[in-house]
Design an enzyme around this catalytic site. Structure first.
Site, PDB file in Angstrom:
ATOM      1  N   SER A 117      79.042  15.524  53.574  1.00 25.85           N
ATOM      2  CA  SER A 117      78.347  14.261  53.879  1.00 25.85           C
ATOM      3  C   SER A 117      78.183  14.179  55.390  1.00 25.85           C
ATOM      4  CB  SER A 117      79.203  13.087  53.388  1.00 25.85           C
ATOM      5  OG  SER A 117      78.705  11.864  53.880  1.00 25.85           O
ATOM      6  N   TYR A 171      87.229   8.335  52.754  1.00 21.68           N
ATOM      7  CA  TYR A 171      86.031   9.154  52.506  1.00 21.68           C
ATOM      8  C   TYR A 171      85.701   9.991  53.743  1.00 21.68           C
ATOM      9  CZ  TYR A 171      81.310  10.320  50.888  1.00 21.68           C
ATOM     10  OH  TYR A 171      80.182  10.989  50.477  1.00 21.68           O
TER      11      TYR A 171
END
Ligand code: NDP
Length: 262
Positions: free
Chosen positions: A145, A158
């Protein structure tokens, strides 16, 4: 291990929706046989039906990639049915965050288990028993990501997990370079998937606003002014599997509309 059909075999974790499903389609349409997993058995059945209707050679099985025993079975099953794994796509992942002071142990460990430890488990099993390094164009692609490069506010677990995936990717790429196996991370920015709606609702609750306002706020951060599509992420995964992508390794490549610039 059975002989292959001549088609390269791609193993995709989390292949039943969103980016993983788009990658299954992309690689299936590029002539790969795809083997997908996810935790929800019915979604596997439905997705395999859809992919096969589209003419893609697809197989798969339920597997929770956080569980080492299930990962062992997943890889063994794929190899027994279809032969060596040429491409591994570690895609399964989850979001997770909130104020750090109130983050529970369960949330922290589950985000790290799903997004980082599972990438290690599936990769290790594929290296041990998937025969990947003996195939013609071996590829490992980790869906990280832009949060693996720049922080997401209220997304510490995350962000930490995706930074670690990029580190793992680069170290493994150096380790496997002598075998000709390329290892890369793809870093999507904001992508419209079934996951996205939930994220908008979570942020709307945290900031006491509406999901629509959150969507608009995110969009203004993206230079191209729109979310990326799963197909745009999948297209890069497809390219990385080609013979001419053999020189691309140890990279973390953004597909993000300009959200991240490094
Ligand atoms: P989705 O939630 O839409 O799909 C996730 C897939 O992974 C599903 O097939 C899900 O099936 C499966 N999955 C989740 N947990 C597990 C598990 N423990 N074991 C096996 N399978 C699992 O996600 P996205 O398509 O949005 O995201 C895919 C990847 O891309 C993730 O790694 C995510 O972090 C990353 N990403 C996504 C972005 C976005 O904006 N959408 C942006 C940047 C990165 P099931 O629930 O049945 O297990």
């Amino acid at each position: 291990m059975t002989p292959t059909s001549g088609k390269p075999l791609t193993l995709i974790t989390g292949g039943t929706r969103g980016i993983g499903l788009a990658i299954a389609r992309e690689l299936g349409n590029r002539g790969h046989r795809v083997h997908i997993c996810a935790r929800t058995a019915q979604d596997i059945t439905d997705t395999l039906g859809t992919l096969r209707e589209e003419g893609i050679e697809a197989d798969g099985a339920p597997c929770d990639v956080r569980d080492p025993a299930q990962v062992t079975r997943l890889v063994q099953d794929a190899v027994d049915r279809h032969g060596p794994i040429t491409v591994l796509v570690n895609n399964a992942g989850r979001t997770g965050g909130g104020p750090t002071a109130t983050t529970t142990d369960d949330l922290w460990y589950d985000v790290i288990d799903t997004n980082l430890n599972a990438v290690f488990l599936v990769t290790r099993e594929t290296l041990r028993h998937g025969h990947i390094t003996a195939t013609a164009h071996p590829r490992i692609i980790n869906i990280a990501s832009t949060a693996g490069k720049q922080p997401v506010t209220l997304g510490a677990p995350y962000t930490a997990s995706k930074h670690a995936v990029i580190g793992f990717t680069k170290a493994l790429a150096k380790e496997l370079a002598p075998t000709g196996t390329t290892v890369n991370a793809i870093c999507p920015g904001y992508v419209h998937t079934p996951n996205t709606t939930r994220i908008h609702h979570e942020y709307a609750t945290a900031y006491n606003t509406t999901p629509e306002t959150i969507l608009q706020h995110f969009q203004t951060q993206i230079p191209l002014g729109r979310y990326t599509t799963p197909e745009e992420v999948a297209a890069l995964a497809g390219y990385l599997t080609t013979a001419t992508a053999a020189s691309i390794t140890a990279q973390a490549l953004n597909v993000c509309g300009g959200l991240a610039t490094q």
